[in-house]
Design an enzyme around this catalytic site. Sequence first.
Site, short mmCIF file in Angstrom:
data_model
loop_
_atom_site.label_atom_id
_atom_site.label_comp_id
_atom_site.label_asym_id
_atom_site.label_seq_id
_atom_site.Cartn_x
_atom_site.Cartn_y
_atom_site.Cartn_z
N GLU A 1 -6.03 -10.65 -1.79
CA GLU A 1 -6.61 -10.24 -0.43
C GLU A 1 -8.23 -10.30 -0.86
O GLU A 1 -8.90 -9.52 -0.35
CB GLU A 1 -6.21 -9.13 0.15
N GLU B 1 0.91 -1.26 0.07
CA GLU B 1 0.11 -0.03 -0.04
C GLU B 1 0.86 1.13 0.07
O GLU B 1 0.70 2.19 0.93
CB GLU B 1 -1.08 -0.05 1.28
N ASN C 1 2.12 -5.06 -3.33
CA ASN C 1 0.87 -5.13 -3.07
C ASN C 1 0.09 -4.15 -2.97
O ASN C 1 0.44 -2.97 -2.13
CB ASN C 1 0.86 -6.26 -1.83
N HIS D 1 -10.41 -5.86 -2.24
CA HIS D 1 -11.31 -5.94 -1.34
C HIS D 1 -12.57 -5.27 -2.06
O HIS D 1 -12.53 -3.76 -2.08
CB HIS D 1 -11.06 -5.01 -0.35
N ASP E 1 -12.06 -10.34 -1.05
CA ASP E 1 -13.34 -10.41 -0.28
C ASP E 1 -14.34 -9.56 -0.86
O ASP E 1 -14.10 -8.55 -1.66
CB ASP E 1 -13.39 -10.17 1.30
#
Length: 351
Positions: free
Chosen positions: A263, A158, A199, A235, A265
């Site tokens: 990651e 990030e 990432n 996300h 979801d």
Amino acid sequence: MALFLVACAAYVGWDRDVGQADPPSGQDAPSLTLRGLMPGNVRIGAAADGALLDADPRYRATLAADFNAITAENAMKWANLEPTPGAYDWTASDRLISFAQENGQAVYGHTLVWHSSVPPWVSEEWSAERLRAALRQHVVTTVTRYRGQVWAWDVVNEVIAEDGSLRDSMWLRRLGPSYIADAFRWAHEADPDARLFINEYGVEGRTKKANGLFKLVRGLRADGVPVHGVGFQAHLRLDAVPEDPIGNMRRFAALGVSVAVTELDVRLALPAKPEMLLDQALLYQHMLRACLAVSTCESFTVWGFTDASSWISAHYPGYGAACLYDKDMRAKPARDLLLHELRTHADETPS
């Protein structure tokens, strides 16, 4: 999302009235696991919750059955590994490594450099030289300990702002942008065989942030920095489907790097209704299809596989139900549709 519902209506792999898929059982169970159907060149992973890994046999069994890779959700973050200077606590991360080895799973290391997980004893008031030495010590110590046991690392996490510029963090303010290249070089020296990823969230589609990340990776690669892959966190929510994730991943792959969904979801406004679970399933499928369509996609990871351990409700009040399994470890339509996508992919792929 209407097109998602139309497509879903044509699929009969779950009970559409309740939005609930049956878990695999009996002699056919191994062929109906995600890891059993995943192509051999792509790992299927999940972030692991250390507390549930210790306490819940169902959690351990499902994690071992469905996934051939795991990511430490929190155990490998700097603030948890070194709560006091020089005193590392490897208990939780070692336990995760052991579980993975016992179950034939690869480990994805998360994360070496992240502005949100810096031990409180590290101070921005330190000199640049002292800060750089502390960061280097952390990276080298962690990667060296797990050399040969972690297949890939999120080296920096990030580092891009929403407008595509570098995130304003302590590391950028005190060390300048070179800290990113330094971290990759330190990690590579500590384990030359590990795959090294950058990432980021909000870069799954064609966004300003994705453009900024693309420019950063292109520049790092041009400078010979060992950036091996780009992780797309994903996300997601139902009203913000990423724009052209396949094309976006392919432009990164053209830089000579691997890509990964790291990651995933899909959070829902609560209470989650059956039709929302169907739309959620199709968004999960959308991202799996993108990964499978890019030849350099190395892994596809969900961020927690059960709602019992999801981070969503704590960070997004009013949202939840983001995972493949509900809080009682029952499979949801999303898992069933991933299985369907993998079976379809296998049927369409020449042997």
